[in-house]
Design a protein around this motif. Structure first.
Motif, PDB file in Angstrom:
ATOM      1  N   PRO A 124       0.804  -1.226   0.000  1.00 37.91           N
ATOM      2  CA  PRO A 124       0.000   0.000   0.000  1.00 37.91           C
ATOM      3  C   PRO A 124       0.841   1.283   0.000  1.00 37.91           C
ATOM      4  O   PRO A 124       0.329   2.348  -0.291  1.00 37.91           O
ATOM      5  N   ARG A 125       2.128   1.189   0.286  1.00 39.85           N
ATOM      6  CA  ARG A 125       2.989   2.376   0.291  1.00 39.85           C
ATOM      7  C   ARG A 125       3.475   2.745  -1.111  1.00 39.85           C
ATOM      8  O   ARG A 125       4.074   3.782  -1.306  1.00 39.85           O
ATOM      9  N   HIS A 126       3.211   1.889  -2.099  1.00 38.10           N
ATOM     10  CA  HIS A 126       3.579   2.195  -3.491  1.00 38.10           C
ATOM     11  C   HIS A 126       2.376   2.754  -4.230  1.00 38.10           C
ATOM     12  O   HIS A 126       1.250   2.362  -3.971  1.00 38.10           O
ATOM     13  N   ASP A 127       2.644   3.636  -5.159  1.00 36.78           N
ATOM     14  CA  ASP A 127       1.593   4.147  -6.031  1.00 36.78           C
ATOM     15  C   ASP A 127       1.408   3.146  -7.159  1.00 36.78           C
ATOM     16  O   ASP A 127       2.306   2.951  -7.977  1.00 36.78           O
ATOM     17  N   HIS A 128       0.264   2.483  -7.204  1.00 39.17           N
ATOM     18  CA  HIS A 128       0.029   1.441  -8.192  1.00 39.17           C
ATOM     19  C   HIS A 128      -0.635   1.962  -9.471  1.00 39.17           C
ATOM     20  O   HIS A 128      -0.964   1.174 -10.347  1.00 39.17           O
ATOM     21  N   LYS A 129      -0.815   3.276  -9.581  1.00 40.24           N
ATOM     22  CA  LYS A 129      -1.455   3.832 -10.774  1.00 40.24           C
ATOM     23  C   LYS A 129      -0.639   3.581 -12.034  1.00 40.24           C
ATOM     24  O   LYS A 129      -1.182   3.300 -13.082  1.00 40.24           O
ATOM     25  N   ASP A 130       0.667   3.699 -11.913  1.00 42.34           N
ATOM     26  CA  ASP A 130       1.534   3.566 -13.080  1.00 42.34           C
ATOM     27  C   ASP A 130       2.141   2.172 -13.214  1.00 42.34           C
ATOM     28  O   ASP A 130       2.955   1.930 -14.087  1.00 42.34           O
ATOM     29  N   ARG A 131       1.774   1.272 -12.329  1.00 39.23           N
ATOM     30  CA  ARG A 131       2.320  -0.086 -12.353  1.00 39.23           C
ATOM     31  C   ARG A 131       1.217  -1.059 -12.717  1.00 39.23           C
ATOM     32  O   ARG A 131       0.067  -0.838 -12.415  1.00 39.23           O
ATOM     33  N   ASP A 132       1.590  -2.122 -13.348  1.00 36.86           N
ATOM     34  CA  ASP A 132       0.607  -3.139 -13.696  1.00 36.86           C
ATOM     35  C   ASP A 132       0.958  -4.452 -13.003  1.00 36.86           C
ATOM     36  O   ASP A 132       1.074  -5.491 -13.633  1.00 36.86           O
ATOM     37  N   ASP A 133       1.175  -4.362 -11.684  1.00 35.85           N
ATOM     38  CA  ASP A 133       1.448  -5.546 -10.887  1.00 35.85           C
ATOM     39  C   ASP A 133       0.162  -6.319 -10.676  1.00 35.85           C
ATOM     40  O   ASP A 133      -0.898  -5.730 -10.470  1.00 35.85           O
ATOM     41  N   VAL A 134       0.259  -7.630 -10.724  1.00 33.48           N
ATOM     42  CA  VAL A 134      -0.892  -8.486 -10.463  1.00 33.48           C
ATOM     43  C   VAL A 134      -0.456  -9.630  -9.564  1.00 33.48           C
ATOM     44  O   VAL A 134       0.731  -9.939  -9.453  1.00 33.48           O
ATOM     45  N   MET A 135      -1.431 -10.230  -8.929  1.00 33.16           N
ATOM     46  CA  MET A 135      -1.228 -11.473  -8.202  1.00 33.16           C
ATOM     47  C   MET A 135      -2.159 -12.499  -8.824  1.00 33.16           C
ATOM     48  O   MET A 135      -3.231 -12.143  -9.323  1.00 33.16           O
ATOM     49  N   LEU A 136      -1.756 -13.734  -8.809  1.00 30.73           N
ATOM     50  CA  LEU A 136      -2.588 -14.837  -9.270  1.00 30.73           C
ATOM     51  C   LEU A 136      -2.805 -15.775  -8.087  1.00 30.73           C
ATOM     52  O   LEU A 136      -2.029 -15.749  -7.138  1.00 30.73           O
ATOM     53  N   ASN A 137      -3.839 -16.605  -8.165  1.00 30.89           N
ATOM     54  CA  ASN A 137      -3.930 -17.695  -7.203  1.00 30.89           C
ATOM     55  C   ASN A 137      -3.315 -18.927  -7.873  1.00 30.89           C
ATOM     56  O   ASN A 137      -2.880 -18.869  -9.029  1.00 30.89           O
ATOM     57  N   ASP A 138      -3.250 -20.054  -7.145  1.00 28.45           N
ATOM     58  CA  ASP A 138      -2.658 -21.276  -7.708  1.00 28.45           C
ATOM     59  C   ASP A 138      -3.306 -21.636  -9.037  1.00 28.45           C
ATOM     60  O   ASP A 138      -2.618 -21.911 -10.022  1.00 28.45           O
ATOM     61  N   ALA A 139      -4.651 -21.648  -9.047  1.00 30.29           N
ATOM     62  CA  ALA A 139      -5.377 -22.034 -10.267  1.00 30.29           C
ATOM     63  C   ALA A 139      -5.087 -21.066 -11.411  1.00 30.29           C
ATOM     64  O   ALA A 139      -4.976 -21.474 -12.568  1.00 30.29           O
ATOM     65  N   GLY A 140      -4.946 -19.778 -11.110  1.00 21.83           N
ATOM     66  CA  GLY A 140      -4.638 -18.783 -12.133  1.00 21.83           C
ATOM     67  C   GLY A 140      -3.254 -18.991 -12.730  1.00 21.83           C
ATOM     68  O   GLY A 140      -3.060 -18.871 -13.939  1.00 21.83           O
ATOM     69  N   ALA A 141      -2.279 -19.311 -11.881  1.00 27.65           N
ATOM     70  CA  ALA A 141      -0.920 -19.555 -12.367  1.00 27.65           C
ATOM     71  C   ALA A 141      -0.883 -20.790 -13.265  1.00 27.65           C
ATOM     72  O   ALA A 141      -0.255 -20.783 -14.321  1.00 27.65           O
ATOM     73  N   LEU A 142      -1.583 -21.840 -12.852  1.00 31.29           N
ATOM     74  CA  LEU A 142      -1.612 -23.066 -13.655  1.00 31.29           C
ATOM     75  C   LEU A 142      -2.361 -22.839 -14.959  1.00 31.29           C
ATOM     76  O   LEU A 142      -1.941 -23.313 -16.020  1.00 31.29           O
TER      77      LEU A 142
END
Length: 181
Positions: free
Chosen positions: A54-72
């Motif tokens: 939350p301390r980073h400005d995510h407006k200019d970043r396209d970071d994502v997280m996946l769950n196990d099923a998403g990664a597979l």
């Protein structure tokens, strides 16, 4: 410390994200848009890699997280392998989220992609009662969201409502079992 949820009446709906992966095959990933501190507020940590910061400005970043099923589903041999990789479209996988069943305990976890894009629910961790929280939040809410209705409920109340059908079924099964004895 209980959680209180303040809910906008025009809630952001989950979208289905579709992107072509390595072999051109379309893989449906359900996108969950949330605030950068959502995992922190819900006391959840990444299984592999990192959660959103939350301390980073995510407006200019396209970071994502996946769950196990998403990664597979994205074609990685293991969830750990997805961390640090760039998905088509430039999205950087920073971590693997824990298994969260948004659609009930009996529904298997879907292939999920998490992105920072705040929507229509504000989660607040507080020791105040919902009434006290309403009194404290309402002036700020009215100033920032003048056309939105403030609804406050506890996380427990949301979960009770979500699993009411399961609880009802368990009571019916218990009564049936007692009757059979």
């Amino acid at each position: 410390v209980p959680s209180v949820l303040a809910r906008l009446t025009y809630t952001y709906t989950d979208a289905t994200f579709r992107e072509g992966f390595y072999d051109g095959k379309q893989i449906p990933l359900e996108a969950k848009h949330l605030s950068a501190n959502w995992f922190e507020v819900n006391r959840l940590n990444a299984v592999f890699g990192n959660s959103f910061n939350p301390r980073h400005d995510h407006k200019d970043r396209d970071d994502v997280m996946l769950n196990d099923a998403g990664a597979l589903a994205a074609g990685y041999a293991s969830p750990q392998e997805a961390v640090g990789q760039t998905l088509p479209g430039g999205m950087q996988v920073i971590g693997i989220a824990p298994d969260i069943r948004f659609n009930g305990l009996r529904s298997p976890s879907k292939a999920l992609l998490y992105r920072v894009q705040p929507g229509g629910v504000v989660a607040i961790r507080t020791s105040a009662t919902p009434g006290q929280a309403y009194i404290a939040i309402e002036p700020l809410w009215r100033r920032n969201f003048p056309n939105a209705i403030l609804e406050i409920s506890t996380q427990q109340a949301v979960l009770v409502q979500r699993y009411a059908d399961d609880a009802r079924l368990m009571r019916i099964l218990a009564i049936s079992s007692l009757t059979a004895i």
